[in-house]
Write a protein that holds these residues in place. Structure first.
Motif, PDB file in Angstrom:
ATOM      1  N   GLU A 227       0.847  -1.189  -0.010  1.00  0.00           N
ATOM      2  CA  GLU A 227      -0.065   0.035  -0.044  1.00  0.00           C
ATOM      3  C   GLU A 227       0.799   1.187  -0.063  1.00  0.00           C
ATOM      4  O   GLU A 227       1.851   1.330   0.686  1.00  0.00           O
ATOM      5  CB  GLU A 227      -0.964   0.036   1.302  1.00  0.00           C
ATOM      6  N   ASP A 228       0.640   2.149  -1.077  1.00  0.00           N
ATOM      7  CA  ASP A 228       1.503   3.481  -1.102  1.00  0.00           C
ATOM      8  C   ASP A 228       2.814   3.298  -1.523  1.00  0.00           C
ATOM      9  O   ASP A 228       3.550   4.010  -1.711  1.00  0.00           O
ATOM     10  CB  ASP A 228       1.242   4.280   0.126  1.00  0.00           C
ATOM     11  N   ASN A 229       3.052   2.057  -1.889  1.00  0.00           N
ATOM     12  CA  ASN A 229       4.420   1.636  -2.324  1.00  0.00           C
ATOM     13  C   ASN A 229       4.476   1.312  -3.907  1.00  0.00           C
ATOM     14  O   ASN A 229       5.503   0.330  -4.335  1.00  0.00           O
ATOM     15  CB  ASN A 229       5.257   0.807  -1.369  1.00  0.00           C
ATOM     16  N   ALA A 230       3.570   1.365  -4.611  1.00  0.00           N
ATOM     17  CA  ALA A 230       3.179   0.845  -5.962  1.00  0.00           C
ATOM     18  C   ALA A 230       3.344   2.013  -6.800  1.00  0.00           C
ATOM     19  O   ALA A 230       2.437   3.038  -6.602  1.00  0.00           O
ATOM     20  CB  ALA A 230       2.094   0.041  -5.955  1.00  0.00           C
ATOM     21  N   ASN A 231       4.061   2.155  -7.707  1.00  0.00           N
ATOM     22  CA  ASN A 231       4.132   3.242  -8.572  1.00  0.00           C
ATOM     23  C   ASN A 231       4.178   2.952 -10.073  1.00  0.00           C
ATOM     24  O   ASN A 231       4.431   1.747 -10.562  1.00  0.00           O
ATOM     25  CB  ASN A 231       5.535   4.151  -8.416  1.00  0.00           C
ATOM     26  N   LEU A 232       3.556   3.887 -10.978  1.00  0.00           N
ATOM     27  CA  LEU A 232       3.623   3.761 -12.395  1.00  0.00           C
ATOM     28  C   LEU A 232       5.227   3.841 -12.964  1.00  0.00           C
ATOM     29  O   LEU A 232       5.966   4.459 -12.484  1.00  0.00           O
ATOM     30  CB  LEU A 232       2.894   4.790 -13.281  1.00  0.00           C
ATOM     31  N   ASP A 233       5.348   2.880 -13.884  1.00  0.00           N
ATOM     32  CA  ASP A 233       6.826   2.511 -14.186  1.00  0.00           C
ATOM     33  C   ASP A 233       6.910   3.072 -15.534  1.00  0.00           C
ATOM     34  O   ASP A 233       6.117   3.617 -16.088  1.00  0.00           O
ATOM     35  CB  ASP A 233       7.645   1.158 -13.941  1.00  0.00           C
ATOM     36  N   TYR A 234       8.218   2.810 -16.262  1.00  0.00           N
ATOM     37  CA  TYR A 234       8.470   3.318 -17.601  1.00  0.00           C
ATOM     38  C   TYR A 234       7.633   3.004 -18.650  1.00  0.00           C
ATOM     39  O   TYR A 234       7.269   3.491 -19.726  1.00  0.00           O
ATOM     40  CB  TYR A 234       9.863   3.186 -17.800  1.00  0.00           C
ATOM     41  N   SER A 235       7.193   1.618 -18.634  1.00  0.00           N
ATOM     42  CA  SER A 235       6.226   1.013 -19.698  1.00  0.00           C
ATOM     43  C   SER A 235       5.075   2.008 -19.843  1.00  0.00           C
ATOM     44  O   SER A 235       4.587   1.998 -20.821  1.00  0.00           O
ATOM     45  CB  SER A 235       6.064  -0.334 -19.436  1.00  0.00           C
ATOM     46  N   PHE A 236       4.627   2.418 -18.668  1.00  0.00           N
ATOM     47  CA  PHE A 236       3.110   3.080 -18.864  1.00  0.00           C
ATOM     48  C   PHE A 236       3.436   4.398 -19.537  1.00  0.00           C
ATOM     49  O   PHE A 236       2.913   4.988 -20.178  1.00  0.00           O
ATOM     50  CB  PHE A 236       2.699   3.252 -17.543  1.00  0.00           C
ATOM     51  N   TYR A 237       4.762   4.845 -19.100  1.00  0.00           N
ATOM     52  CA  TYR A 237       4.997   6.392 -19.613  1.00  0.00           C
ATOM     53  C   TYR A 237       5.694   6.101 -21.335  1.00  0.00           C
ATOM     54  O   TYR A 237       5.472   7.131 -21.929  1.00  0.00           O
ATOM     55  CB  TYR A 237       6.277   7.051 -18.952  1.00  0.00           C
ATOM     56  N   LEU A 238       5.727   4.961 -21.669  1.00  0.00           N
ATOM     57  CA  LEU A 238       5.930   4.884 -23.211  1.00  0.00           C
ATOM     58  C   LEU A 238       4.503   5.027 -23.722  1.00  0.00           C
ATOM     59  O   LEU A 238       4.519   5.585 -24.818  1.00  0.00           O
ATOM     60  CB  LEU A 238       6.419   3.473 -23.472  1.00  0.00           C
ATOM     61  N   LEU A 239       3.409   4.768 -23.299  1.00  0.00           N
ATOM     62  CA  LEU A 239       2.163   4.960 -23.796  1.00  0.00           C
ATOM     63  C   LEU A 239       1.817   6.573 -23.668  1.00  0.00           C
ATOM     64  O   LEU A 239       1.304   7.102 -24.601  1.00  0.00           O
ATOM     65  CB  LEU A 239       1.019   4.113 -23.065  1.00  0.00           C
ATOM     66  N   VAL A 240       2.098   7.026 -22.657  1.00  0.00           N
ATOM     67  CA  VAL A 240       2.096   8.575 -22.507  1.00  0.00           C
ATOM     68  C   VAL A 240       2.799   9.184 -23.632  1.00  0.00           C
ATOM     69  O   VAL A 240       2.365  10.205 -24.161  1.00  0.00           O
ATOM     70  CB  VAL A 240       2.551   9.022 -21.261  1.00  0.00           C
ATOM     71  N   GLY A 241       4.121   8.939 -23.793  1.00  0.00           N
ATOM     72  CA  GLY A 241       5.089   9.275 -24.968  1.00  0.00           C
ATOM     73  C   GLY A 241       4.458   9.262 -26.184  1.00  0.00           C
ATOM     74  O   GLY A 241       4.170  10.317 -26.995  1.00  0.00           O
ATOM     75  N   ALA A 242       3.743   8.089 -26.334  1.00  0.00           N
ATOM     76  CA  ALA A 242       2.846   7.852 -27.688  1.00  0.00           C
ATOM     77  C   ALA A 242       1.697   8.758 -27.887  1.00  0.00           C
ATOM     78  O   ALA A 242       1.582   9.410 -28.997  1.00  0.00           O
ATOM     79  CB  ALA A 242       2.438   6.500 -27.754  1.00  0.00           C
ATOM     80  N   THR A 243       0.927   9.144 -26.945  1.00  0.00           N
ATOM     81  CA  THR A 243      -0.014  10.226 -26.963  1.00  0.00           C
ATOM     82  C   THR A 243       0.465  11.478 -27.173  1.00  0.00           C
ATOM     83  O   THR A 243      -0.188  12.152 -28.011  1.00  0.00           O
ATOM     84  CB  THR A 243      -0.792   9.991 -25.690  1.00  0.00           C
ATOM     85  N   GLY A 244       1.469  11.932 -26.606  1.00  0.00           N
ATOM     86  CA  GLY A 244       2.129  13.074 -26.850  1.00  0.00           C
ATOM     87  C   GLY A 244       2.537  13.365 -28.402  1.00  0.00           C
ATOM     88  O   GLY A 244       2.437  14.298 -28.983  1.00  0.00           O
ATOM     89  N   LEU A 245       3.180  12.172 -29.029  1.00  0.00           N
ATOM     90  CA  LEU A 245       3.660  12.259 -30.295  1.00  0.00           C
ATOM     91  C   LEU A 245       2.437  12.534 -31.144  1.00  0.00           C
ATOM     92  O   LEU A 245       2.482  13.059 -32.198  1.00  0.00           O
ATOM     93  CB  LEU A 245       4.376  10.969 -30.598  1.00  0.00           C
ATOM     94  N   TYR A 246       1.359  11.789 -30.928  1.00  0.00           N
ATOM     95  CA  TYR A 246       0.018  11.957 -31.840  1.00  0.00           C
ATOM     96  C   TYR A 246      -0.374  13.508 -31.786  1.00  0.00           C
ATOM     97  O   TYR A 246      -0.841  13.963 -32.789  1.00  0.00           O
ATOM     98  CB  TYR A 246      -1.100  11.134 -31.395  1.00  0.00           C
ATOM     99  N   LEU A 247       0.176  14.119 -30.501  1.00  0.00           N
ATOM    100  CA  LEU A 247      -0.496  15.439 -30.359  1.00  0.00           C
ATOM    101  C   LEU A 247       0.554  16.367 -31.254  1.00  0.00           C
ATOM    102  O   LEU A 247      -0.004  17.247 -31.896  1.00  0.00           O
ATOM    103  CB  LEU A 247      -0.500  15.986 -28.850  1.00  0.00           C
ATOM    104  N   ILE A 248       2.007  15.954 -31.316  1.00  0.00           N
ATOM    105  CA  ILE A 248       2.735  16.608 -31.976  1.00  0.00           C
ATOM    106  C   ILE A 248       2.228  16.737 -33.413  1.00  0.00           C
ATOM    107  O   ILE A 248       2.553  17.479 -34.343  1.00  0.00           O
ATOM    108  CB  ILE A 248       4.047  16.088 -31.592  1.00  0.00           C
ATOM    109  N   ASN A 249       1.849  15.637 -34.046  1.00  0.00           N
ATOM    110  CA  ASN A 249       1.355  15.826 -35.362  1.00  0.00           C
ATOM    111  C   ASN A 249       0.294  16.274 -35.739  1.00  0.00           C
ATOM    112  O   ASN A 249       0.378  16.926 -36.760  1.00  0.00           O
ATOM    113  CB  ASN A 249       0.892  13.861 -35.702  1.00  0.00           C
ATOM    114  N   LEU A 250      -0.830  16.560 -34.910  1.00  0.00           N
ATOM    115  CA  LEU A 250      -1.629  17.347 -35.051  1.00  0.00           C
ATOM    116  C   LEU A 250      -1.065  19.025 -35.051  1.00  0.00           C
ATOM    117  O   LEU A 250      -1.618  19.660 -36.070  1.00  0.00           O
ATOM    118  CB  LEU A 250      -2.851  17.443 -34.001  1.00  0.00           C
ATOM    119  N   LEU A 251      -0.082  19.223 -34.233  1.00  0.00           N
ATOM    120  CA  LEU A 251       0.463  20.669 -34.154  1.00  0.00           C
ATOM    121  C   LEU A 251       1.166  20.696 -35.630  1.00  0.00           C
ATOM    122  O   LEU A 251       1.295  21.792 -36.154  1.00  0.00           O
ATOM    123  CB  LEU A 251       1.397  20.691 -32.918  1.00  0.00           C
TER     124      LEU A 251
END
Length: 279
Positions: A227-251
């Motif tokens: 409890e309270d010792n579980a954190n989001l790790d880098y694999s999740f942030y790869l998905l976050v990065g992909a989402t950001g790249l699609y936003l960059i495409n629109l820009l």
């Protein structure tokens, strides 16, 4: 389409490829969650000492992804490596992090046992204000897990579609709205939307369940807790990065001067005019 616009559209192809690569990387890696487990009862905590391998007695480290993971738990006799597998049952609507190195249970039997324990514990409660939580039994909802996978996959699929239409806009002469600039915005927008929705589904899963527990019931009965010792790790942030790249495409499409237009293009008008002349 002018050369400058073609350059921007061409660059979106590489951005989309990078985004798809990040999603694939997120799927195949096993570090969406990283958790630290420790004994919560005072006697064992006071006796916790560092082992020769550098690990601490009565503690553990757990990492896992969408499908599998690894855990090292020290019960006082040294850290033992154990493999984790995500086991789900769509009909019951539950999933479980199953320890594959324990041969005393078939994984489906283990999942059903955990479900039965949860249902039985909830049924015998006399205080209706108290509710047993899924995570206390190592369970989490099948719906959130599968939604993360499906939505993220759809984001990747729309990214592939955007690449195809980007290439067509560079080398071809699109004459319809959906194949021209409007389509470029649409496909990249859908890729962004579904990737973001997949990210949101996993965040709900984390904040509602994983944040409180990623251990099976037997570990909790042995006074282990994450409890309270579980954190989001880098694999999740790869998905976050992909989402950001699609936003960059629109820009990039916006800065390129590619406009949102409906109807036929001038190329379509030429085709119609030539048809009338031939007629």
């Amino acid at each position: 389409m002018g050369e400058t616009k073609k350059g921007f559209v061409g660059f979106t192809i590489f951005v989309s490829l990078a985004a798809i690569g990040l999603v694939v990387g997120a799927f195949v890696t096993e570090h969406w969650i990283s958790a630290f487990a420790q004994k919560t009862n005072n006697t064992l905590t006071k006796n916790a000492t560092v082992e020769t391998d550098g690990t601490l007695k009565f503690t553990g480290n757990i990492t896992f992804g969408l499908f599998a993971g690894t855990r090292f738990v020290n019960y006082g006799v040294g850290a033992r490596r154990q493999t984790i597998e995500v086991v789900c049952d769509g009909s019951s609507g539950y999933c479980l992090l199953y320890n594959t190195t324990r041969a005393n249970y078939n994984k489906r039997t283990k999942l059903q046992t955990a479900i039965d324990e949860y249902n039985n514990a909830s049924a015998i409660l006399t205080d209706t204000s108290v509710k047993e939580e899924l995570y206390e039994f190592g369970l989490f909802p099948y719906g959130l897990w599968v939604a993360t996978i499906v939505l993220s996959s759809l984001g990747m699929a729309w990214g592939l579609v955007s690449i195809g239409f980007s290439i067509f806009n560079i080398v071809g002469k699109p004459i319809e709205t959906i194949t021209g600039p409007m389509g470029l915005y649409l496909w990249n927008g859908l890729a962004l939307l579904f990737s973001a929705l997949g990210m949101v589904m996993y965040l709900v899963l984390y904040f509602r369940y994983y944040k409180y527990n990623v251990l099976p019931l037997e570990d909790r009965l042995a006074h282990f807790s994450t409890e309270d010792n579980a954190n989001l790790d880098y694999s999740f942030y790869l998905l976050v990065g992909a989402t950001g790249l699609y936003l960059i495409n629109l820009l990039l499409l916006m800065f390129s001067g590619v406009r949102l237009k409906c109807g036929f293009t001038r190329e379509a008008d030429k085709v119609i005019d030539n048809g009338i002349i031939l007629y």
